[in-house]
Scaffold this motif. Structure first.
Motif, PDB file in Angstrom:
ATOM      1  N   LEU A 123      13.507 -30.771 -16.251  1.00 22.96           N
ATOM      2  CA  LEU A 123      14.518 -29.749 -15.964  1.00 22.96           C
ATOM      3  C   LEU A 123      14.629 -28.754 -17.126  1.00 22.96           C
ATOM      4  O   LEU A 123      14.675 -27.536 -16.915  1.00 22.96           O
ATOM      5  N   TYR A 124      14.670 -29.286 -18.343  1.00 25.53           N
ATOM      6  CA  TYR A 124      14.679 -28.380 -19.505  1.00 25.53           C
ATOM      7  C   TYR A 124      13.459 -27.458 -19.458  1.00 25.53           C
ATOM      8  O   TYR A 124      13.564 -26.247 -19.635  1.00 25.53           O
ATOM      9  N   ASP A 125      12.309 -28.059 -19.215  1.00 21.74           N
ATOM     10  CA  ASP A 125      11.060 -27.280 -19.159  1.00 21.74           C
ATOM     11  C   ASP A 125      11.143 -26.216 -18.068  1.00 21.74           C
ATOM     12  O   ASP A 125      10.780 -25.051 -18.291  1.00 21.74           O
ATOM     13  N   ALA A 126      11.655 -26.603 -16.908  1.00 15.04           N
ATOM     14  CA  ALA A 126      11.718 -25.671 -15.776  1.00 15.04           C
ATOM     15  C   ALA A 126      12.651 -24.501 -16.075  1.00 15.04           C
ATOM     16  O   ALA A 126      12.328 -23.339 -15.790  1.00 15.04           O
ATOM     17  N   VAL A 127      13.813 -24.781 -16.665  1.00  9.56           N
ATOM     18  CA  VAL A 127      14.784 -23.722 -16.947  1.00  9.56           C
ATOM     19  C   VAL A 127      14.226 -22.753 -17.984  1.00  9.56           C
ATOM     20  O   VAL A 127      14.235 -21.526 -17.790  1.00  9.56           O
ATOM     21  N   PHE A 128      13.735 -23.282 -19.087  1.00 12.78           N
ATOM     22  CA  PHE A 128      13.277 -22.382 -20.144  1.00 12.78           C
ATOM     23  C   PHE A 128      12.026 -21.612 -19.717  1.00 12.78           C
ATOM     24  O   PHE A 128      11.835 -20.455 -20.086  1.00 12.78           O
ATOM     25  N   THR A 129      11.201 -22.242 -18.905  1.00 12.42           N
ATOM     26  CA  THR A 129      10.041 -21.530 -18.360  1.00 12.42           C
ATOM     27  C   THR A 129      10.517 -20.389 -17.460  1.00 12.42           C
ATOM     28  O   THR A 129      10.045 -19.254 -17.575  1.00 12.42           O
ATOM     29  N   ALA A 130      11.473 -20.674 -16.603  1.00 14.13           N
ATOM     30  CA  ALA A 130      11.981 -19.645 -15.688  1.00 14.13           C
ATOM     31  C   ALA A 130      12.638 -18.499 -16.452  1.00 14.13           C
ATOM     32  O   ALA A 130      12.612 -17.348 -16.018  1.00 14.13           O
ATOM     33  N   LEU A 131      13.225 -18.802 -17.608  1.00 17.42           N
ATOM     34  CA  LEU A 131      13.854 -17.757 -18.424  1.00 17.42           C
ATOM     35  C   LEU A 131      12.828 -16.972 -19.241  1.00 17.42           C
ATOM     36  O   LEU A 131      13.171 -15.999 -19.904  1.00 17.42           O
ATOM     37  N   GLY A 132      11.578 -17.426 -19.204  1.00 19.68           N
ATOM     38  CA  GLY A 132      10.553 -16.788 -20.025  1.00 19.68           C
ATOM     39  C   GLY A 132      10.625 -17.210 -21.478  1.00 19.68           C
ATOM     40  O   GLY A 132       9.941 -16.648 -22.340  1.00 19.68           O
ATOM     41  N   LEU A 133      11.437 -18.214 -21.765  1.00 18.10           N
ATOM     42  CA  LEU A 133      11.612 -18.681 -23.134  1.00 18.10           C
ATOM     43  C   LEU A 133      10.634 -19.829 -23.375  1.00 18.10           C
ATOM     44  O   LEU A 133      10.975 -21.000 -23.273  1.00 18.10           O
TER      45      LEU A 133
END
Lengths: 456, 456
Positions: free
Chosen positions: B166-176
């Protein structure tokens, strides 16, 4: 020690279903606000007490939630009030902050504080909770959301026209058809008081008139007579008690009554402008009605007054309201900034939509598919597929434990998850997934690609 | 009387641009939460004081904002405290409610209160503001949002795996991209204390170890020796001071150190399980790192401990954290409900995204087209087109007054509205609209259909 937990009086928890439905309303309103060019701002939940106190009348001041100062607050307590044990007088010395009571005063504060960064006319919307220490009762809460759109910095009547359109657009988008947008103008009310020679009794007059729906024509007249308004005066305005007739019929009647009042005639002109433009532009599902008994916070509004009534089949107070105010920012030192705005009553809109069954089924749809957990290897196989699905925008879950099948299926049922995937050793060997439709019971064996497109 | 308006210390107004950027982060997080099967709940801004007090330690209790009782609150004030002018002791008798300090305790209260309506395991997310009477300082506020996702009611380690995803998915989606998800386990820390024979000094030991990044190996050792931990003990755990090495190298080192601790070995097994699954499943842009110095609120977590660090190029504290806790709901009388959860630090994520320029340009795009107001007839002509555009999803505005051209164009510029429509008598006669691109200066005469498709 275990406590029996509860929420404070007049406040609410919102379950997932309730949050989803509320967000559906918020999102619909927001989306229309933005199409109309309004921009969001947010202000802090609490303000300095001097920002809020004295803005809502004595009763309002009492209903504001005050925040106790931190640390040794009694040290700075007003000594006399302390000796007298005077709760009222001591408050200002032990509480510097208070919870926002509405969004209007914080907005005025915002405009004055940030005036150099703002491009006027400033079209802002704000959707945030407010707090009032009201006695809780059915449908009235101590914490509730307000949804406001306002324009400050222009006196143009096109804005009144656009607010009528905005109400129509929002309620149409919500599927809440047949609402009635009532309009009046403070100048009409002033005109009435003027032509009956009771300029000084404007408030008494309006307060009584506002009760027409509740106490009827005779009740209103009785109250007016008691307040010292003469029966000759009442005769002059007799036609306004008739709530029947079209918008333009009513304009004609007003024109007859208000010939001797310049203010009244200006009010008529403003109403006519809005009515003509709205008629020319057309409304989707709402109707615009002239209601000369409409007053709302009279001391506040200076021009148009709006109120929205739910469709006639529904018993419910107003689901929206607003109007024009001429000197909102004056209290913070910025003079001559005219404003006009409207507000949506979230809690009541919610109740109306529930009653009429207007929430789309998709609103509360959460997880689309649950993968049954058969053990460590199978769970890993499932999570690989789940990752794929999520990346394609499909919400998917793995049941976290390899519990009994019945328990897992039960979870899917209770959560109302529409699909379940079963993938044990057999499916793993063939690289497939068993998809079960929880409604029809239908089962299929699918590849990951078929699964993805099947669930989309 | 005019007041110089301001917001209370430690609180903020958010401008339209800031709201848009914050909502972009919220919406991205929400969308991933929902893909992972989490459901939203909301709880009231204030809770009964007894729900909050005593849950965050003495320091925490002091930082909770208390709400003053309404009415004649001094009447019920504790008499002795009143005579003694004891601010601390009087508080409970004049304040029954307090602003939420975090989302975790209200969540525990929610779970216990609504346990009969909840299907366990319960995956909930909650994005709401919290309030702390902290001394305001750079990057620390008295009102700020928390974004939490938790699962209660299951001990399965698959949830730890999913939270890493989930952490990976969120930060990936944010471009971070390039964030580091650090993981540790409370059982590892307990194991250390056990093998060095200092079970009772677990807190001292961990508090010192947690400072490794700040004060270095020598500093940590000095503090441990001062706390009475022997140098022989420190020798036993010497390898943990080396922060280099891969995840599996570190697991091997831990295995060597913790052979004699059952708890420690269980911690290793849990870490290994999560690591293997995450490796098998793969991460998009984040990396998973084992950091045995990671402690966070030790008294709270009982299993996995998470913390997320921004990409190494950025100077910033953690942008997320969480872990497993075994008895959160016990304080409200519901025993044996294990939970695990993570949190996202909105304000810091915002700062990192600003610094790296990661907000898409479209985030702050507001009104797409402004119609110039040339007078009453033209305005009505414009509003007809505007109505069409809005119904097709295009946000459009009419300048409310027929002000000077320059003023209207200036408004469009300052608001960064990309297109302007000019439609005067000439255009009206031909049923067309002059569209001006504010960036290129290019102008075209278009029919309403061409205008709509041009602006889409």
């Amino acid at each position: 020690m275990a406590q029996k937990p509860s929420t404070p009086k007049g406040t609410r928890d919102f379950s997932p279903v309730e949050v989803a439905k509320r967000n559906y309303i918020f999102d619909t309103i927001k989306s229309q606000f933005e199409k109309f060019g309004f921009q969001p701002i947010e202000t802090p939940s609490f303000e300095n007490s001097e920002t809020l106190m004295g803005k809502y009348g004595e009763e309002g001041d009492r209903l504001i939630f005050k925040i106790l100062n931190s640390g040794d607050f009694l040290k700075k307590a007003n000594e006399k009030a302390y000796l007298d044990k005077d709760s009222n007088k001591i408050t200002a010395s032990i509480s510097e902050k208070a919870l926002r009571y509405d969004l209007t005063v914080p907005f005025a504060r915002y405009v004055v504080q940030h005036q150099s960064e703002i491009e006027f006319p400033f079209k802002r919307y704000q959707i945030q909770p407010v707090w009032r220490a009201d006695r809780p009762q059915k449908g009235r809460f101590r914490e509730f959301y307000q949804c406001d759109a306002d324009v400050v910095g222009s006196e143009s009547l096109w804005q009144e026209v656009e607010f009528v359109q905005l109400y129509d657009a929002v309620f149409t988008a919500l599927g809440l058809t047949g609402v009635s947008i009532k309009i009046n103008n403070r100048k009409i009310l002033s005109g009435f008081a003027e032509v009956i020679g009771e300029k000084d009794r404007l408030i008494d007059f309006t307060v009584a008139l506002d009760k027409l729906d509740k106490i009827g024509e005779e009740g209103v007249k009785k109250e007016m007579l008691e307040k010292g308004i003469s029966s000759e005066a009442l005769e002059k305005i007799q036609p306004i008690f008739n709530k029947e007739g079209s918008f333009s019929d009513k304009i004609d009647i007003l024109t007859g009554i208000l010939t001797s009042s310049e203010t009244g005639k200006q009010g008529i002109e403003e109403l006519r402008f809005v009515y003509n433009a709205v008629t020319e532009l057309g409304l989707d599902t709402a109707t615009l009605e002239l209601d000369v008994t409409l007053a709302r916070g009279l001391n506040y509004y200076t021009g148009a007054i709006f109120e929205v009534a739910a469709p006639a089949t529904i018993q419910m107070g107003s689901i929206g309201g607003g109007g024009r105010y001429d000197d909102l920012t004056g209290i913070f030192g910025l003079k001559n900034v005219s404003g006009v705005g409207i507000s949506f009553g979230l809690d009541r809109i919610y109740l109306v939509m529930e009653e009429l069954g207007l929430f789309p089924e998709t609103v509360t749809q959460n997880t689309r598919v649950l993968f049954i957990n058969f053990g460590e290897k199978e769970a890993l196989y499932a999570l690989k597929a789940i990752r794929d699905l999520r990346q394609k925008g499909i919400s998917a879950e793995l049941y976290p434990e390899d519990a009994k099948m019945k328990k897992q299926m039960n979870y899917a049922n209770k959560r109302e998850i529409p699909f379940v995937v079963l993938a044990g050793v057999e499916e793993m060997a063939s690289g497939k997934f068993g998809l079960k439709n929880m409604k029809t019971g239908e089962q299929q064996k699918l590849t990951i690609e078929e699964l993805t497109s099947g669930l989309k």
